[in-house]
Design a protein around this motif. Structure first.
Motif, PDB file in Angstrom:
ATOM      1  N   PHE A  40     -12.583   7.844  -3.547  1.00 42.70           N
ATOM      2  CA  PHE A  40     -11.974   7.903  -2.225  1.00 42.70           C
ATOM      3  C   PHE A  40     -12.844   8.689  -1.247  1.00 42.70           C
ATOM      4  O   PHE A  40     -13.384   9.737  -1.596  1.00 42.70           O
ATOM      5  CB  PHE A  40     -10.586   8.552  -2.311  1.00 42.70           C
ATOM      6  CG  PHE A  40      -9.613   7.748  -3.129  1.00 42.70           C
ATOM      7  CD1 PHE A  40      -8.824   6.780  -2.531  1.00 42.70           C
ATOM      8  CD2 PHE A  40      -9.493   7.948  -4.496  1.00 42.70           C
ATOM      9  CE1 PHE A  40      -7.928   6.036  -3.274  1.00 42.70           C
ATOM     10  CE2 PHE A  40      -8.602   7.204  -5.248  1.00 42.70           C
ATOM     11  CZ  PHE A  40      -7.819   6.243  -4.640  1.00 42.70           C
ATOM     12  N   ARG A  45      -1.639  11.019  10.272  1.00 44.36           N
ATOM     13  CA  ARG A  45      -2.873  10.237  10.274  1.00 44.36           C
ATOM     14  C   ARG A  45      -2.882   9.209   9.137  1.00 44.36           C
ATOM     15  O   ARG A  45      -3.336   8.089   9.303  1.00 44.36           O
ATOM     16  CB  ARG A  45      -4.088  11.160  10.158  1.00 44.36           C
ATOM     17  CG  ARG A  45      -5.388  10.383  10.214  1.00 44.36           C
ATOM     18  CD  ARG A  45      -6.586  11.216   9.842  1.00 44.36           C
ATOM     19  NE  ARG A  45      -6.532  12.564  10.311  1.00 44.36           N
ATOM     20  CZ  ARG A  45      -7.407  13.112  11.146  1.00 44.36           C
ATOM     21  NH1 ARG A  45      -8.412  12.411  11.594  1.00 44.36           N
ATOM     22  NH2 ARG A  45      -7.288  14.371  11.504  1.00 44.36           N
ATOM     23  N   LEU A  46      -2.364   9.581   7.986  1.00 43.66           N
ATOM     24  CA  LEU A  46      -2.389   8.682   6.830  1.00 43.66           C
ATOM     25  C   LEU A  46      -1.590   7.400   7.088  1.00 43.66           C
ATOM     26  O   LEU A  46      -2.005   6.327   6.691  1.00 43.66           O
ATOM     27  CB  LEU A  46      -1.856   9.403   5.593  1.00 43.66           C
ATOM     28  CG  LEU A  46      -2.217   8.794   4.251  1.00 43.66           C
ATOM     29  CD1 LEU A  46      -3.711   8.739   4.039  1.00 43.66           C
ATOM     30  CD2 LEU A  46      -1.575   9.576   3.128  1.00 43.66           C
ATOM     31  N   ASP A  50      -6.471  13.588   4.252  1.00 41.57           N
ATOM     32  CA  ASP A  50      -5.270  13.047   4.892  1.00 41.57           C
ATOM     33  C   ASP A  50      -4.113  12.923   3.912  1.00 41.57           C
ATOM     34  O   ASP A  50      -2.955  13.154   4.269  1.00 41.57           O
ATOM     35  CB  ASP A  50      -5.575  11.693   5.533  1.00 41.57           C
ATOM     36  CG  ASP A  50      -6.493  11.806   6.741  1.00 41.57           C
ATOM     37  OD1 ASP A  50      -6.633  12.924   7.283  1.00 41.57           O
ATOM     38  OD2 ASP A  50      -7.074  10.773   7.131  1.00 41.57           O
ATOM     39  N   ASN A  51      -4.407  12.562   2.664  1.00 39.97           N
ATOM     40  CA  ASN A  51      -3.342  12.440   1.654  1.00 39.97           C
ATOM     41  C   ASN A  51      -2.713  13.807   1.382  1.00 39.97           C
ATOM     42  O   ASN A  51      -1.494  13.942   1.372  1.00 39.97           O
ATOM     43  CB  ASN A  51      -3.885  11.830   0.365  1.00 39.97           C
ATOM     44  CG  ASN A  51      -2.797  11.216  -0.485  1.00 39.97           C
ATOM     45  OD1 ASN A  51      -2.429  10.071  -0.284  1.00 39.97           O
ATOM     46  ND2 ASN A  51      -2.257  11.970  -1.435  1.00 39.97           N
ATOM     47  N   SER A  97      -2.528   5.467  -2.508  1.00 39.14           N
ATOM     48  CA  SER A  97      -3.325   6.207  -1.533  1.00 39.14           C
ATOM     49  C   SER A  97      -4.308   7.162  -2.188  1.00 39.14           C
ATOM     50  O   SER A  97      -5.340   7.494  -1.591  1.00 39.14           O
ATOM     51  CB  SER A  97      -2.408   6.983  -0.589  1.00 39.14           C
ATOM     52  OG  SER A  97      -1.614   7.906  -1.318  1.00 39.14           O
ATOM     53  N   ASN A 153       0.894  -1.154   0.000  1.00 39.09           N
ATOM     54  CA  ASN A 153       0.000   0.000   0.000  1.00 39.09           C
ATOM     55  C   ASN A 153       0.930   1.201   0.000  1.00 39.09           C
ATOM     56  O   ASN A 153       1.692   1.406   0.948  1.00 39.09           O
ATOM     57  CB  ASN A 153      -0.893  -0.001   1.233  1.00 39.09           C
ATOM     58  CG  ASN A 153      -1.896  -1.138   1.201  1.00 39.09           C
ATOM     59  OD1 ASN A 153      -2.360  -1.544   0.149  1.00 39.09           O
ATOM     60  ND2 ASN A 153      -2.218  -1.661   2.360  1.00 39.09           N
ATOM     61  N   VAL A 158      -9.866  10.476   3.425  1.00 39.63           N
ATOM     62  CA  VAL A 158      -8.646   9.950   2.804  1.00 39.63           C
ATOM     63  C   VAL A 158      -7.999  11.031   1.931  1.00 39.63           C
ATOM     64  O   VAL A 158      -6.781  11.211   1.958  1.00 39.63           O
ATOM     65  CB  VAL A 158      -8.934   8.680   1.970  1.00 39.63           C
ATOM     66  CG1 VAL A 158      -7.724   8.266   1.150  1.00 39.63           C
ATOM     67  CG2 VAL A 158      -9.378   7.542   2.883  1.00 39.63           C
ATOM     68  N   ASP A 165      -3.573   5.577  10.489  1.00 39.36           N
ATOM     69  CA  ASP A 165      -4.957   5.106  10.419  1.00 39.36           C
ATOM     70  C   ASP A 165      -5.263   4.202   9.237  1.00 39.36           C
ATOM     71  O   ASP A 165      -6.334   3.605   9.182  1.00 39.36           O
ATOM     72  CB  ASP A 165      -5.917   6.300  10.375  1.00 39.36           C
ATOM     73  CG  ASP A 165      -5.925   7.080  11.683  1.00 39.36           C
ATOM     74  OD1 ASP A 165      -5.258   6.640  12.645  1.00 39.36           O
ATOM     75  OD2 ASP A 165      -6.580   8.141  11.732  1.00 39.36           O
ATOM     76  N   TYR A 166      -4.344   4.098   8.280  1.00 44.42           N
ATOM     77  CA  TYR A 166      -4.575   3.272   7.098  1.00 44.42           C
ATOM     78  C   TYR A 166      -3.400   2.308   6.942  1.00 44.42           C
ATOM     79  O   TYR A 166      -2.276   2.637   7.317  1.00 44.42           O
ATOM     80  CB  TYR A 166      -4.687   4.153   5.842  1.00 44.42           C
ATOM     81  CG  TYR A 166      -5.712   5.254   5.974  1.00 44.42           C
ATOM     82  CD1 TYR A 166      -7.060   5.001   5.768  1.00 44.42           C
ATOM     83  CD2 TYR A 166      -5.329   6.547   6.324  1.00 44.42           C
ATOM     84  CE1 TYR A 166      -8.005   6.012   5.902  1.00 44.42           C
ATOM     85  CE2 TYR A 166      -6.268   7.561   6.462  1.00 44.42           C
ATOM     86  CZ  TYR A 166      -7.602   7.285   6.249  1.00 44.42           C
ATOM     87  OH  TYR A 166      -8.529   8.284   6.385  1.00 44.42           O
ATOM     88  N   PRO A 167      -3.645   1.122   6.400  1.00 40.47           N
ATOM     89  CA  PRO A 167      -2.526   0.187   6.213  1.00 40.47           C
ATOM     90  C   PRO A 167      -1.549   0.742   5.180  1.00 40.47           C
ATOM     91  O   PRO A 167      -1.860   0.825   4.001  1.00 40.47           O
ATOM     92  CB  PRO A 167      -3.212  -1.092   5.726  1.00 40.47           C
ATOM     93  CG  PRO A 167      -4.529  -0.654   5.175  1.00 40.47           C
ATOM     94  CD  PRO A 167      -4.902   0.606   5.902  1.00 40.47           C
ATOM     95  N   THR A 168      -0.395   1.166   5.640  1.00 38.64           N
ATOM     96  CA  THR A 168       0.571   1.836   4.781  1.00 38.64           C
ATOM     97  C   THR A 168       1.924   1.158   4.891  1.00 38.64           C
ATOM     98  O   THR A 168       2.440   0.983   5.984  1.00 38.64           O
ATOM     99  CB  THR A 168       0.705   3.314   5.201  1.00 38.64           C
ATOM    100  OG1 THR A 168      -0.586   3.917   5.154  1.00 38.64           O
ATOM    101  CG2 THR A 168       1.651   4.051   4.293  1.00 38.64           C
TER     102      THR A 168
END
Length: 155
Positions: free
Chosen positions: A77, A97-98, A84-85, A68, A46, A81, A101-104
């Protein structure tokens, strides 16, 4: 007007002769070498990307790499998101946060950007050239560096 049309047709003909029917990207504007390096490394991730590069990365690395954000941001999206991006790439107060809070797994950032990811101790630079750098969580990714292509040509 006819003269302008003739010049445009001549220039288009020269480009077709040079490039054939292949899609060509300017490596000075797109992360051509970085994407090729990620492809060679067989990366499944990701990937955080700036809006301008999302579709390019998606075109060449999907389905192994999920981005993303891309040009479909207004229809695909969620609003948070998108916020945050943009926050990540502008270094907003909530930039982290990105990645929290997201699978990165990794971030593709423009070389010379001020993204705070560069200063994180649990992230490392795994690739870099004069256009783009890739940062990944420490010890999770290995990408080999090769010379940048003179033209961003993909068959």
């Amino acid at each position: 007007l006819a003269g302008v049309v003739m010049v445009q047709l001549a220039l288009t003909g020269l480009r077709w002769q040079r490039d054939g029917l292949q899609i060509v990207y300017d490596p000075a504007e797109y992360p051509v070498a970085a994407v090729q390096a990620l492809r060679r490394a067989g990366v499944h991730a990701n990937l955080l990307v700036p809006l301008d590069w999302g579709e390019y990365v998606l075109w060449f690395l999907a389905p192994d790499v999920k981005v993303s954000l891309d040009g479909r941001f207004a229809t695909v999206f969620p609003d948070q998101v998108v916020i945050d991006n943009f926050g990540f790439f502008t270094g907003a107060v909530s930039w982290q946060r990105l990645i929290d809070d997201y699978p990165t797994d990794a971030a593709l950032v423009p070389t010379g950007s001020l993204s705070p990811i560069l200063r994180q101790t649990n992230w490392e630079r795994v690739y870099g050239d004069n256009i783009a750098e890739v940062y990944a969580r420490t010890g999770t990714m290995h990408v080999t560096q090769e010379p940048a292509p003179s033209r961003g040509l993909f068959p």
